[in-house]
Design a protein around this motif. Structure first.
Motif, PDB file in Angstrom:
ATOM      1  N   LEU A 194      -2.242  12.105  -8.834  1.00  0.00           N
ATOM      2  CA  LEU A 194      -1.695  12.739 -10.194  1.00  0.00           C
ATOM      3  C   LEU A 194      -0.805  12.242 -10.762  1.00  0.00           C
ATOM      4  N   GLU A 195      -1.798  12.069 -11.318  1.00  0.00           N
ATOM      5  CA  GLU A 195      -1.010  11.442 -13.123  1.00  0.00           C
ATOM      6  C   GLU A 195      -0.910  12.731 -13.541  1.00  0.00           C
ATOM      7  N   THR A 196      -1.750  13.401 -13.938  1.00  0.00           N
ATOM      8  CA  THR A 196      -0.739  14.628 -15.256  1.00  0.00           C
ATOM      9  C   THR A 196      -0.239  15.397 -14.514  1.00  0.00           C
ATOM     10  N   SER A 197       0.206  16.105 -13.309  1.00  0.00           N
ATOM     11  CA  SER A 197       0.428  16.189 -11.682  1.00  0.00           C
ATOM     12  C   SER A 197       2.112  16.258 -11.662  1.00  0.00           C
ATOM     13  N   LEU A 198       2.236  15.000 -12.136  1.00  0.00           N
ATOM     14  CA  LEU A 198       3.523  14.280 -12.086  1.00  0.00           C
ATOM     15  C   LEU A 198       3.904  14.314 -13.535  1.00  0.00           C
ATOM     16  N   ASN A 230       6.317   2.329 -17.505  1.00  0.00           N
ATOM     17  CA  ASN A 230       5.834   1.251 -17.486  1.00  0.00           C
ATOM     18  C   ASN A 230       5.868   1.359 -15.977  1.00  0.00           C
ATOM     19  N   LYS A 231       6.612   1.483 -14.767  1.00  0.00           N
ATOM     20  CA  LYS A 231       6.669   2.147 -13.697  1.00  0.00           C
ATOM     21  C   LYS A 231       5.874   3.578 -12.772  1.00  0.00           C
ATOM     22  N   PRO A 232       4.857   4.128 -12.417  1.00  0.00           N
ATOM     23  CA  PRO A 232       4.592   5.593 -12.287  1.00  0.00           C
ATOM     24  C   PRO A 232       4.724   5.030 -10.902  1.00  0.00           C
ATOM     25  N   PRO A 233       5.101   6.406 -10.636  1.00  0.00           N
ATOM     26  CA  PRO A 233       5.184   7.384  -9.055  1.00  0.00           C
ATOM     27  C   PRO A 233       3.438   6.769  -8.573  1.00  0.00           C
ATOM     28  N   GLN A 234       3.718   5.666  -7.287  1.00  0.00           N
ATOM     29  CA  GLN A 234       2.001   5.692  -6.675  1.00  0.00           C
ATOM     30  C   GLN A 234       2.267   6.386  -5.083  1.00  0.00           C
ATOM     31  N   LEU A 235       1.533   7.108  -5.110  1.00  0.00           N
ATOM     32  CA  LEU A 235       0.863   7.926  -3.688  1.00  0.00           C
ATOM     33  C   LEU A 235       0.114   6.968  -2.535  1.00  0.00           C
ATOM     34  N   ARG A 236       1.029   6.897  -1.241  1.00  0.00           N
ATOM     35  CA  ARG A 236       0.371   5.865  -0.762  1.00  0.00           C
ATOM     36  C   ARG A 236      -0.341   6.145   0.315  1.00  0.00           C
ATOM     37  N   GLU A 237       0.219   7.610   0.811  1.00  0.00           N
ATOM     38  CA  GLU A 237      -0.555   8.766   2.402  1.00  0.00           C
ATOM     39  C   GLU A 237      -0.195   9.996   1.640  1.00  0.00           C
ATOM     40  N   ILE A 238      -0.486  10.578   2.112  1.00  0.00           N
ATOM     41  CA  ILE A 238      -0.957  11.858   2.063  1.00  0.00           C
ATOM     42  C   ILE A 238      -1.560  12.568   4.175  1.00  0.00           C
TER      43      ILE A 238
END
Length: 184
Positions: A97-101, A110-118
């Motif tokens: 979800l890089e472009t959405s975020l 430097n430290k982008p949010p990382q999606l772990r679970e859906i």
């Protein structure tokens, strides 16, 4: 269900096998086999390794195929697309979800949010999702500021709910709006 290997792994393995067959054939004086397998194997191996280096594994998902079929029939198409997008291997991006975020201004270079679970949520026969992020460089206050926009961003008629069960993790729930009191 067994996890399937990533496309990058398959390409790397294929290239490695071809390169090894080429080397063995070369040392056994089988020029007809060594030249094509080695010269095709090495670039395929390098391509596979490059893809593996830029690979993002799929987010963990507990969504059953039957639930996904129900979502496809009764739920918003945007949620089906979102689930399909984050539950597959991605290449050339730093996070799901890089472009959405980035559009939501919930991105830190430097430290982008990382999606772990859906996960899929069903409420009053309407569908929503629960996403667990490691929020890294983006403070929870910024997520809270964007709560109203998050509810509308991924699909219509959703309300965002944000919780932080621990200092590194944030849970974003996008729940269906069932009546006018949910809009508050």
């Amino acid at each position: 269900m067994n996890k399937l290997p990533s496309p990058a792994s398959l390409i790397s393995i294929t290239g490695g096998i071809l390169a090894i067959i080429g080397l063995i054939s070369y040392f056994n004086d089988a020029a007809n086999l060594s030249v094509p397998t080695f010269f095709y194997g090495v670039p395929i191996l390098l391509i596979g390794l490059a893809l593996k280096n830029s690979e993002i594994p799929p987010a963990k998902s507990s969504i059953q195929k039957s639930d996904l079929n129900k979502l496809n029939l009764k739920g918003p198409k945007e949620l089906s697309n979102l689930i399909g997008d984050v539950t597959r291997f991605r290449y050339g991006q730093r996070a799901h979800l890089e472009t959405s975020l980035q559009a939501l201004k919930l991105w830190d270079e430097n430290k982008p949010p990382q999606l772990r679970e859906i996960e899929l949520i069903e409420k009053n026969q309407k569908f929503g999702i629960r996403m667990t992020f490691l929020f890294c460089g983006v403070p929870i206050e910024k997520w809270e500021e964007k709560k109203d926009r998050l509810g509308r961003f991924f699909a219509s008629n959703l309300k965002a709910s944000i919780t932080a069960p621990n200092p590194e993790e944030i849970i974003l729930e996008l729940l269906p709006i069932t009546n006018t009191t949910d809009n508050d």
